[in-house]
Scaffold this motif. Structure first.
Motif, short mmCIF file in Angstrom:
data_model
loop_
_atom_site.label_atom_id
_atom_site.label_comp_id
_atom_site.label_asym_id
_atom_site.label_seq_id
_atom_site.Cartn_x
_atom_site.Cartn_y
_atom_site.Cartn_z
N GLN A 33 0.85 -1.19 0.00
CA GLN A 33 0.00 0.00 0.00
C GLN A 33 0.89 1.25 0.00
N TYR A 35 0.85 5.46 1.03
CA TYR A 35 0.18 6.52 1.78
C TYR A 35 0.94 7.83 1.57
N HIS A 42 -2.08 13.72 8.72
CA HIS A 42 -2.03 12.30 8.99
C HIS A 42 -1.89 11.54 7.66
N PRO A 43 -1.40 10.30 7.73
CA PRO A 43 -1.26 9.52 6.48
C PRO A 43 -2.61 9.30 5.83
N PHE A 45 -4.44 7.10 2.68
CA PHE A 45 -4.29 5.96 1.77
C PHE A 45 -4.37 6.43 0.32
N GLN A 48 -3.52 0.38 -3.28
CA GLN A 48 -3.01 -0.93 -2.91
C GLN A 48 -2.71 -1.73 -4.16
N PHE A 88 4.82 7.17 2.03
CA PHE A 88 5.16 5.91 2.69
C PHE A 88 4.62 4.73 1.88
N PHE A 101 5.34 -0.38 7.67
CA PHE A 101 5.53 0.86 6.93
C PHE A 101 7.00 1.05 6.58
N GLY A 102 7.22 1.59 5.39
CA GLY A 102 8.57 1.95 4.98
C GLY A 102 9.04 3.19 5.72
N SER B 2 -11.21 11.68 7.66
CA SER B 2 -11.20 10.23 7.43
C SER B 2 -12.37 9.53 8.10
N TYR B 35 -0.31 3.55 16.06
CA TYR B 35 1.04 3.82 15.57
C TYR B 35 1.66 4.95 16.38
N GLN B 37 4.62 7.95 15.95
CA GLN B 37 5.49 8.66 15.01
C GLN B 37 6.25 9.73 15.78
N LEU B 43 6.48 5.62 10.72
CA LEU B 43 5.37 5.12 11.52
C LEU B 43 5.73 3.78 12.14
N LEU B 88 3.84 11.68 18.20
CA LEU B 88 2.48 11.74 17.67
C LEU B 88 1.96 10.31 17.65
N PHE B 90 -0.94 7.92 16.33
CA PHE B 90 -2.05 7.81 15.38
C PHE B 90 -2.83 6.54 15.63
N GLU B 100 -6.86 -1.39 3.32
CA GLU B 100 -6.49 0.01 3.46
C GLU B 100 -6.91 0.56 4.81
N GLN B 101 -6.04 1.40 5.34
CA GLN B 101 -6.26 1.95 6.67
C GLN B 101 -6.58 3.44 6.57
N PHE B 103 -6.58 6.86 8.74
CA PHE B 103 -5.92 7.38 9.92
C PHE B 103 -6.70 8.54 10.53
N GLY B 104 -6.65 8.61 11.86
CA GLY B 104 -7.18 9.76 12.56
C GLY B 104 -6.18 10.90 12.57
#
Lengths: 111, 112
Positions: A33, A35, A42-43, A45, A48, A88, A101-102, B2, B35, B37, B43, B88, B90, B100-101, B103-104
């Motif tokens: 995936q 991001y 925030h990340p 999406f 994918q 990412f 995550f990368g 989100s 997560y 950060q 992350l 931070l 998350f 797929e995620q 995020f807040g």
């Protein structure tokens, strides 16, 4: 454990130039995936990829999943200032049932 | 937006203290992820819950714990806080156990 590295760590381009970030996993991935995280945000999406050799496009963004499913790339054509942020990749696979995550690539675009 | 909410937005506390971060997933999402950060860092996955059960664990310290409640909201408890815990945090959610995620906005924790 599974490790996902990205290069470059940081890139600064002039608006209109192309940009590519590369993602490499230590293990074979079942999917990957991507991001984007804007500064202070925030990340979010993006996409994918699941199949070996898969290529997907979103407007100026082209995502590719390697044949061996251990690497991926994101290419942005003709960057704009709105592309600024950290990109990412995140891989799912190996023995870990979690998304790794990368390290991220921070893109700066100036006029 | 989100659809994932996190409270509080900011938290300042002293070393040795304990705090609780709260996350409400998107409507219909069964998975919640946490997560960490740190400044200019990537992350770091801490933990995932799926439908109330712990599903995956990352590099979560023993001083940290989490849970997901029957209404699917989640809390991350951080205790015996150290300066290095400033980061931070998350929360993210997804429909299933993978995928797929979303995020807040994150909770910024500052330990002084």
């Amino acid at each position: 454990g599974q490790q996902v590295m990205q290069i470059p760590q940081y890139q600064h381009v002039q608006e209109g130039e192309d940009f590519t970030t590369y993602c490499n996993s230590s293990t074979t991935l079942s999917n990957i995936q991507w991001y984007k995280q804007r500064p202070g945000g925030h990340p979010v999406f993006l996409i994918q990829l699941v199949k070996s050799g898969e290529v997907k496009k979103q407007k100026r963004l082209t995502f590719q999943f390697g044949e061996a499913k251990k690497n991926s790339s994101l290419h942005i054509t003709a960057t704009q200032t709105t592309d600024v942020g950290t990109y990412f990749c995140a891989g799912f696979g190996g023995t870990a049932s979690k998304l790794t995550f990368g390290t991220g690539t921070r893109l700066q675009v100036t006029l | 937006d989100s659809g994932v909410t996190q409270t509080p937005k900011h938290l300042i506390t002293a070393t040795g203290q304990r705090v609780t971060l709260r996350c409400s997933p998107r409507s219909g999402d069964l998975s919640v992820y946490w997560y960490q950060q740190s400044l200019d860092q990537g992350l770091q996955f801490l933990i995932q819950y799926y439908n109330g059960e712990e599903r995956a664990k990352g590099n979560i310290l023993e001083r940290f714990s989490a849970q997901q409640f029957p209404d699917l909201h989640s809390e991350l408890n951080l205790s015996s806080l150290e300066l290095g815990d400033s980061a931070l945090y998350f929360c993210a959610s997804s429909v299933g156990a993978v995928g797929e995620q979303y995020f807040g906005p994150g909770t910024r924790l500052t330990v002084t």
